[in-house]
Design a protein around this motif. Structure first.
Motif, mmCIF file in Angstrom:
data_model
loop_
_atom_site.group_PDB
_atom_site.id
_atom_site.type_symbol
_atom_site.label_atom_id
_atom_site.label_comp_id
_atom_site.label_asym_id
_atom_site.label_seq_id
_atom_site.Cartn_x
_atom_site.Cartn_y
_atom_site.Cartn_z
ATOM 1 N N PHE A 82 -5.995 -1.862 -26.617
ATOM 2 C CA PHE A 82 -6.405 -0.704 -27.401
ATOM 3 C C PHE A 82 -7.642 -0.001 -26.850
ATOM 4 C CE2 PHE A 82 -3.945 -3.015 -30.688
ATOM 5 C CZ PHE A 82 -3.055 -2.000 -31.012
ATOM 6 N N VAL A 83 -8.405 -0.682 -25.987
ATOM 7 C CA VAL A 83 -9.647 -0.092 -25.475
ATOM 8 C C VAL A 83 -9.548 0.211 -23.976
ATOM 9 C CG1 VAL A 83 -12.117 -0.430 -25.148
ATOM 10 C CG2 VAL A 83 -11.024 -1.234 -27.240
ATOM 11 N N LEU A 84 -9.190 -0.792 -23.190
ATOM 12 C CA LEU A 84 -9.254 -0.634 -21.742
ATOM 13 C C LEU A 84 -8.098 0.172 -21.161
ATOM 14 C CD1 LEU A 84 -10.438 -4.198 -20.650
ATOM 15 C CD2 LEU A 84 -11.787 -2.117 -20.871
ATOM 16 N N THR A 85 -6.976 0.275 -21.861
ATOM 17 C CA THR A 85 -5.823 1.017 -21.334
ATOM 18 C C THR A 85 -6.190 2.460 -21.028
ATOM 19 O OG1 THR A 85 -4.356 -0.374 -22.656
ATOM 20 C CG2 THR A 85 -3.418 1.631 -21.735
ATOM 21 N N GLY A 86 -6.880 3.105 -21.955
ATOM 22 C CA GLY A 86 -7.244 4.500 -21.750
ATOM 23 C C GLY A 86 -8.191 4.687 -20.590
ATOM 24 N N GLU A 87 -9.193 3.832 -20.502
ATOM 25 C CA GLU A 87 -10.176 3.945 -19.418
ATOM 26 C C GLU A 87 -9.531 3.763 -18.053
ATOM 27 O OE1 GLU A 87 -14.198 1.605 -17.911
ATOM 28 O OE2 GLU A 87 -13.592 1.503 -20.022
ATOM 29 N N GLU A 88 -8.666 2.756 -17.922
ATOM 30 C CA GLU A 88 -8.041 2.488 -16.622
ATOM 31 C C GLU A 88 -6.975 3.523 -16.282
ATOM 32 O OE1 GLU A 88 -9.326 0.192 -14.555
ATOM 33 O OE2 GLU A 88 -10.779 0.083 -16.185
ATOM 34 N N ALA A 89 -6.262 4.029 -17.267
ATOM 35 C CA ALA A 89 -5.268 5.070 -17.007
ATOM 36 C C ALA A 89 -5.933 6.356 -16.525
ATOM 37 C CB ALA A 89 -4.447 5.342 -18.265
ATOM 38 N N ARG A 90 -7.033 6.694 -17.131
ATOM 39 C CA ARG A 90 -7.704 7.956 -16.780
ATOM 40 C C ARG A 90 -8.496 7.856 -15.484
ATOM 41 N NH1 ARG A 90 -10.897 12.066 -20.759
ATOM 42 N NH2 ARG A 90 -11.977 13.281 -19.172
ATOM 43 N N ASN A 91 -9.181 6.760 -15.283
ATOM 44 C CA ASN A 91 -10.150 6.687 -14.183
ATOM 45 C C ASN A 91 -9.737 5.823 -12.998
ATOM 46 O OD1 ASN A 91 -11.939 8.244 -15.772
ATOM 47 N ND2 ASN A 91 -12.658 6.399 -16.824
ATOM 48 N N ALA A 92 -8.678 5.021 -13.134
ATOM 49 C CA ALA A 92 -8.372 4.083 -12.054
ATOM 50 C C ALA A 92 -6.933 4.150 -11.557
ATOM 51 C CB ALA A 92 -8.678 2.645 -12.504
ATOM 52 N N ALA A 93 -5.947 4.228 -12.451
ATOM 53 C CA ALA A 93 -4.559 4.066 -12.027
ATOM 54 C C ALA A 93 -3.641 5.220 -12.382
ATOM 55 C CB ALA A 93 -3.986 2.779 -12.633
ATOM 56 N N ALA A 253 -2.294 2.699 -4.380
ATOM 57 C CA ALA A 253 -2.168 1.258 -4.649
ATOM 58 C C ALA A 253 -3.521 0.640 -4.984
ATOM 59 C CB ALA A 253 -1.547 0.553 -3.444
ATOM 60 N N ARG A 254 -4.578 1.158 -4.368
ATOM 61 C CA ARG A 254 -5.910 0.590 -4.630
ATOM 62 C C ARG A 254 -6.289 0.764 -6.100
ATOM 63 N NH1 ARG A 254 -9.276 -1.496 -1.358
ATOM 64 N NH2 ARG A 254 -8.009 -0.790 0.401
ATOM 65 N N GLY A 255 -5.985 1.910 -6.666
ATOM 66 C CA GLY A 255 -6.254 2.130 -8.080
ATOM 67 C C GLY A 255 -5.415 1.231 -8.969
ATOM 68 N N LEU A 256 -4.149 1.030 -8.560
ATOM 69 C CA LEU A 256 -3.260 0.174 -9.342
ATOM 70 C C LEU A 256 -3.802 -1.248 -9.447
ATOM 71 C CD1 LEU A 256 0.614 0.089 -9.014
ATOM 72 C CD2 LEU A 256 -0.674 -2.032 -9.132
ATOM 73 N N PHE A 257 -4.214 -1.822 -8.294
ATOM 74 C CA PHE A 257 -4.684 -3.212 -8.309
ATOM 75 C C PHE A 257 -6.086 -3.331 -8.907
ATOM 76 C CE2 PHE A 257 -1.322 -3.694 -5.084
ATOM 77 C CZ PHE A 257 -0.670 -4.793 -5.626
ATOM 78 N N SER A 258 -6.895 -2.285 -8.721
ATOM 79 C CA SER A 258 -8.221 -2.294 -9.349
ATOM 80 C C SER A 258 -8.077 -2.328 -10.870
ATOM 81 C CB SER A 258 -9.009 -1.057 -8.918
ATOM 82 O OG SER A 258 -10.250 -0.996 -9.579
#
Length: 586
Positions: A82-93, A253-258
């Protein structure tokens, strides 16, 4: 004593602490004692019978596989999704965050298999600490113990602070509206969170009374939580747009694994179920069904939730703090954000409850070995729960939750967890391929070489990835070395021990793959988090030497405690146990 009061002898009953002369003698023998304990390994029977008996009273065996599945779901599905999904979707993957959850889920499932074999064969409260103590020795188990406790304290603190954030959303407030700002403190520690502390206290009270009652409460809460997840998926997909997936992997791929390394936070907690093996009616049946069933349901829910979020909004518009609530507002379903917030609160509450049960049982078994004062190992006669350990761990959790921001906690948590999961996979290889006194020196040496090559090739690939080097040369070396070393272990080294009740399939391939993927994900975590992890581990080492040569000083000086206290206490305990065994044989 069964209560929370104590005497000096309950904290430090060992010979090295009976007088200053004894303690000074122990300190002079630190080198010899450290050498003895580093090489020492426990045995299955010792952990199951002798060590468990040090708690005074038996845990109540009243949990089934059905209880464990719901404990597993309750332990895992919470703040991470509920918290980290948004951050990682927007900024990493980007939308590839869906695959990030798959990668993290595969890594977790591999670890689940390793944990399951150990939990069935060694059904005690100590979880990975007990498994590592049997297979990799006293020293490695202690380093793991410190990181296990750190993992639980950090994860519970993070979830408690997230609870405050979603509670504020439910009441149409900003998260920091309910926090007290102290401007004189560092920005990462200046937002005091009294609501998080109150939630932890309430969870503590629930955890100390009855494991079975906790199970029933968790069961009901988890059903409600899953129903809300189904609603989020169904309602969200009704407003889905496939064009939001058009730029599926914008960060490569780097964003995906990060993102996978960070989202591992969302899977933390299933190992708490393995600590309940001592309280299951039929470990051989209940633990495999409970652990594998819980992880399968959790991974499916995570992937569907991530897919739903990415279909509802373009990834650049996803809110990093309350992604699902904002997404429903964006598609004109403002009312749904309250259901989302309520679901998040229910999920985080069950995570805290199961974690409180699990972390107390880890500390209980560690205290049984006298690595920390045995007072923490006491089990209350009437409740059948470790009250002292539960209260101690939740006091530490509440302290960190009061001060520390979630951003500081998540990466440190992932490092500790991935490190421990890697060690458990190594321990499983040792368990299958080496039995002291039975395996030949040649077979032992082949095993050591294979494990070193598996670890070395995995570290090499992770390091190559972390360095950001373009090209394939590093992987062209590391991957064949991993494959050949695992293959040689499979074909060239006979298994010395077969599991009695339930075993991991495809050994050595499955635990070797677990080692590789856990180490690779470690290579995607930032350097500052590794620095914090290194400082913590160094402190653990100092504590180890202190304790093994002989009362806990502070939560942050765990390693100092070991060298001055834990080393000596566990040394005395081991020698006393050996002397008792010798007298029994006579």
């Amino acid at each position: 004593m069964a209560g929370c009061c104590s005497t000096k002898d309950e904290f430090l009953p060992d010979e090295s602490f009976q007088s200053w002369a004894n303690y000074m003698k122990a300190l002079r023998e630190t080198g010899m004692r450290l050498k003895d304990r580093i090489a020492a390994r426990s045995m299955d029977d010792t952990e199951i019978n002798e060590v468990r008996a040090r708690s005074g009273h038996e845990m109540k065996r009243n949990l089934s596989w059905w209880d464990l599945i719901w404990f597993g779901i309750g332990a895992v599905i919470g703040a991470g999704i509920f918290v980290l999904t948004g951050e990682e979707a927007r900024n990493a993957a980007g939308p590839a965050v869906i695959l990030s959850f798959v990668v993290s889920g595969v890594s977790s499932m591999l670890s689940v298999f390793c944990y399951t074999e150990f939990a069935v064969e060694i059904p005690v409260e100590g979880g990975s600490f007990a498994y590592l103590r049997v297979e990799l020795g006293d020293f490695v188990a202690f380093i793991a113990a410190g990181n296990i406790l750190l993992e639980y304290v950090v994860s519970c603190a993070a979830v408690a602070r997230s609870w405050t954030s979603y509670f504020a959303t439910l009441l149409n407030h900003q998260p920091d509206d309910f926090r007290i700002h102290i401007a004189s403190l560092s920005p990462d520690y200046s937002r005091l969170d009294p609501i998080a502390v109150a939630v932890i206290v309430a969870i503590c009270l629930a955890a100390v009374f009855s494991t079975k009652a906790t199970s029933r409460f968790n069961y009901v809460s988890s059903i409600i939580h899953l129903a809300i997840i189904v609603f989020i998926i169904a309602a969200g997909l009704s407003r889905a747009s496939l064009k939001n997936l058009s730029d599926f992997m914008p960060f490569g791929a780097r964003g995906l694994f990060s993102a996978s390394a960070v989202l591992f936070f969302a899977y933390v907690g299933f190992d708490a179920v393995s600590t309940m093996a001592e309280e299951t009616k039929n470990p051989a049946k209940d633990i495999p069904l409970g652990l594998v069933g819980a992880m399968s349901i959790t991974t499916l829910c995570y992937c569907l939730l991530a897919l739903t979020l990415c279909l509802m909004q373009p990834y650049l518009q996803i809110d990093p703090n309350a992604p699902f609530s904002v997404a429903f507002e964006a598609v004109g379903m403002d009312w749904a954000k309250y259901i989302v917030a309520f679901g998040a609160l229910k999920g985080m509450k069950t995570v805290l409850l199961v974690s409180a049960v699990g972390q107390a049982r880890y500390l209980t078994h560690i205290a049984r070995t006298h690595m920390v004062p045995p007072w923490f190992a006491q089990v209350h006669a009437s409740t059948g729960t470790p009250i002292n350990a539960t209260v101690a761990m939740l006091v530490a959790t509440a302290t960190i939750a009061l001060f520390t921001e979630l951003s500081i906690l998540s990466n440190l948590l992932s490092i500790s967890t991935l490190f421990i999961f890697m060690l458990v996979a190594v321990a499983l290889l040792v368990r299958r391929y080496y039995v002291s006194g039975e395996s030949s020196a040649a077979e032992r040496n082949k095993l050591i070489v294979c494990i070193v090559l598996i670890l070395g090739s995995s570290v090499g690939a992770a390091g190559y990835w972390a360095a950001g080097v373009d090209g394939w040369v590093g992987y062209a070396v590391a991957i064949p070395v991993w494959f050949l070393s695992t293959g040689f272990l499979w074909l060239g080294v006979p298994q010395a021990k077969k599991p009695k009740l339930w075993g991991v399939p495809l050994v050595p391939w499955l635990p070797s793959a677990s080692i590789a993927i856990n180490i690779f994900l470690l290579g995607s975590i930032d350097g500052l988090s590794f620095m914090r992890f290194g400082i913590w581990t160094a402190l653990l080492l100092v504590y180890y030497v202190i304790l093994r040569t002989g009362c806990h000083i502070t939560f942050n000086t765990h390693n100092i405690y070991y060298f001055f206290l834990g080393l000596h206490a566990s040394y005395d305990t081991a020698k006393a146990a050996a002397a008792a065994l010798s007298r029994t044989k006579l």
